[in-house]
Design a protein around this motif. Structure first.
Motif, mmCIF file in Angstrom:
data_model
loop_
_atom_site.group_PDB
_atom_site.id
_atom_site.type_symbol
_atom_site.label_atom_id
_atom_site.label_comp_id
_atom_site.label_asym_id
_atom_site.label_seq_id
_atom_site.Cartn_x
_atom_site.Cartn_y
_atom_site.Cartn_z
ATOM 1 N N THR A 32 0.858 -1.175 0.000
ATOM 2 C CA THR A 32 0.000 0.000 0.000
ATOM 3 C C THR A 32 0.899 1.232 0.000
ATOM 4 O O THR A 32 1.967 1.227 0.611
ATOM 5 N N GLU A 41 -6.462 1.430 6.202
ATOM 6 C CA GLU A 41 -7.922 1.418 6.277
ATOM 7 C C GLU A 41 -8.556 1.488 4.891
ATOM 8 O O GLU A 41 -9.608 0.872 4.655
ATOM 9 N N ALA A 42 -7.926 2.207 3.964
ATOM 10 C CA ALA A 42 -8.450 2.270 2.601
ATOM 11 C C ALA A 42 -8.367 0.905 1.927
ATOM 12 O O ALA A 42 -9.269 0.511 1.172
ATOM 13 N N TYR A 43 -7.293 0.176 2.181
ATOM 14 C CA TYR A 43 -7.108 -1.156 1.598
ATOM 15 C C TYR A 43 -8.186 -2.119 2.103
ATOM 16 O O TYR A 43 -8.725 -2.927 1.346
ATOM 17 N N GLY A 55 -11.189 -1.196 3.548
ATOM 18 C CA GLY A 55 -12.534 -0.707 3.286
ATOM 19 C C GLY A 55 -13.467 -1.040 4.433
ATOM 20 O O GLY A 55 -13.105 -0.911 5.600
ATOM 21 N N ASP A 56 -14.661 -1.505 4.094
ATOM 22 C CA ASP A 56 -15.658 -1.829 5.119
ATOM 23 C C ASP A 56 -15.797 -3.334 5.342
ATOM 24 O O ASP A 56 -16.738 -3.786 6.013
ATOM 25 N N ASP A 57 -14.894 -4.119 4.785
ATOM 26 C CA ASP A 57 -14.977 -5.570 4.933
ATOM 27 C C ASP A 57 -14.714 -5.993 6.376
ATOM 28 O O ASP A 57 -13.808 -5.441 7.025
ATOM 29 N N THR A 77 -12.866 -7.679 9.080
ATOM 30 C CA THR A 77 -11.441 -8.022 8.996
ATOM 31 C C THR A 77 -10.877 -8.389 10.357
ATOM 32 O O THR A 77 -11.142 -7.717 11.353
ATOM 33 N N LYS A 117 -11.801 1.388 13.556
ATOM 34 C CA LYS A 117 -12.968 1.111 12.710
ATOM 35 C C LYS A 117 -13.684 -0.139 13.232
ATOM 36 O O LYS A 117 -13.038 -1.144 13.549
ATOM 37 N N ASN A 133 -15.265 -2.487 11.882
ATOM 38 C CA ASN A 133 -15.167 -3.728 11.102
ATOM 39 C C ASN A 133 -13.807 -4.409 11.243
ATOM 40 O O ASN A 133 -13.595 -5.492 10.694
#
Length: 266
Positions: free
Chosen positions: A60, A95-97, A99-101, A103, A122, A124
């Motif tokens: 990243t 966090e961008a890598y 996303g909202d998955d 994890t 976050k 998630n």
């Protein structure tokens, strides 16, 4: 579907954790947050680790480089009280890598340390600590690395204690001296950032109340090295004076590792 993520820094702990979990978590995604300001040895170590894992390591990169954020923050250098470098160059790309998955984020904190750090909040992302859960300490990390054939990061051979940007403000002064000796070009670049910051922040430097220009004076370099060597001799003497019963009982201590940002130095 839950993703399994292990962030690699180029340091010994995250590398050992990757090897430790290689066969335990086959669906693991390995990522390396490349700030563009890493040591050359870090990139070499990451390439070797990727070969041992037999899996690709995703890199990243921040949307904007360090120089951009330095300008955004008014040319004020990052510090332990103002860690914008960690936030903008590592945490945000992480966090961008993801996303909202949903994890699970695997963190290489060992059972023999009590560090805390810059971990995502976050909802998630759930952090887990396999070394702590399994009771693994520094000696176990070194054993894992040696048994795998990877070994310790090569920058440790010349005295750098942790991974991270070459200008990391968590470095001890002896590490700045060693950077000057080993990578004078990187030391000069760190000086340039410091001089740029000096125009807006009087007396604010990378390492306490001493600028890199002051630190690199030959007599000062020698003084720092002499002081460090004397401190190491005192530590060795204390260890040699421990009774055998204390050594067998575990009282002999390993050298304490310096503080650092968790996401940077694992």
């Amino acid at each position: 579907m839950t993703r399994h993520i292990l962030s690699l820094s180029g340091g010994k702990d995250s590398a050992a954790l990757a090897v430790y979990l290689r066969d335990r978590v086959p669906e693991m995604e390995y990522i390396f947050h490349d700030t563009g300001k890493e040591l050359p040895e870090t990139y070499d170590y990451m390439a070797r680790l990727e070969s041992i894992l037999g899996r690709p390591v995703t890199r990243t990169t921040p949307e904007d480089p360090f120089e951009h954020w330095l300008a955004v923050y008014g040319d004020m250098l990052p510090s332990n009280h103002r860690r914008w470098c960690t936030k903008m160059l590592k945490l945000k790309p992480f966090e961008a890598y993801i996303g909202d998955d949903p994890t699970i984020n695997y963190v290489g904190l060992r059972a023999d340390e009590k560090r805390t750090g810059y971990i995502s909040t976050k909802p998630n992302i759930t952090a887990v600590y396999p070394f702590q859960e399994d009771g693994l300490v520094r000696a176990d990390v070194i054993r894992i690395l040696e048994d795998s054939g990877l070994g310790l990061p090569p920058y440790m051979e010349w005295g750098r204690s942790r991974s991270g940007c070459f200008f990391c403000f968590y470095q001890q002064k002896i590490e700045w001296v060693r950077l000057k000796r080993q990578h004078p070009d990187l030391f000069e670049r760190a000086k340039e950032y410091e001089e740029r910051s000096a125009a807006v922040s009087q007396n604010f430097t990378w390492c306490g109340n001493e600028s890199l220009t002051e630190l690199e004076r030959p007599e000062r370099l020698k003084q720092i090295e002499d002081n460090w060597n004397a401190a190491q001799e005192r530590k060795r003497a204390r260890r040699e004076n421990l009774p055998l019963s204390a050594v067998i009982g575990g009282a002999e201590f390993e050298e304490e590792e310096p503080e650092g940002c968790l996401i940077c130095s694992l």
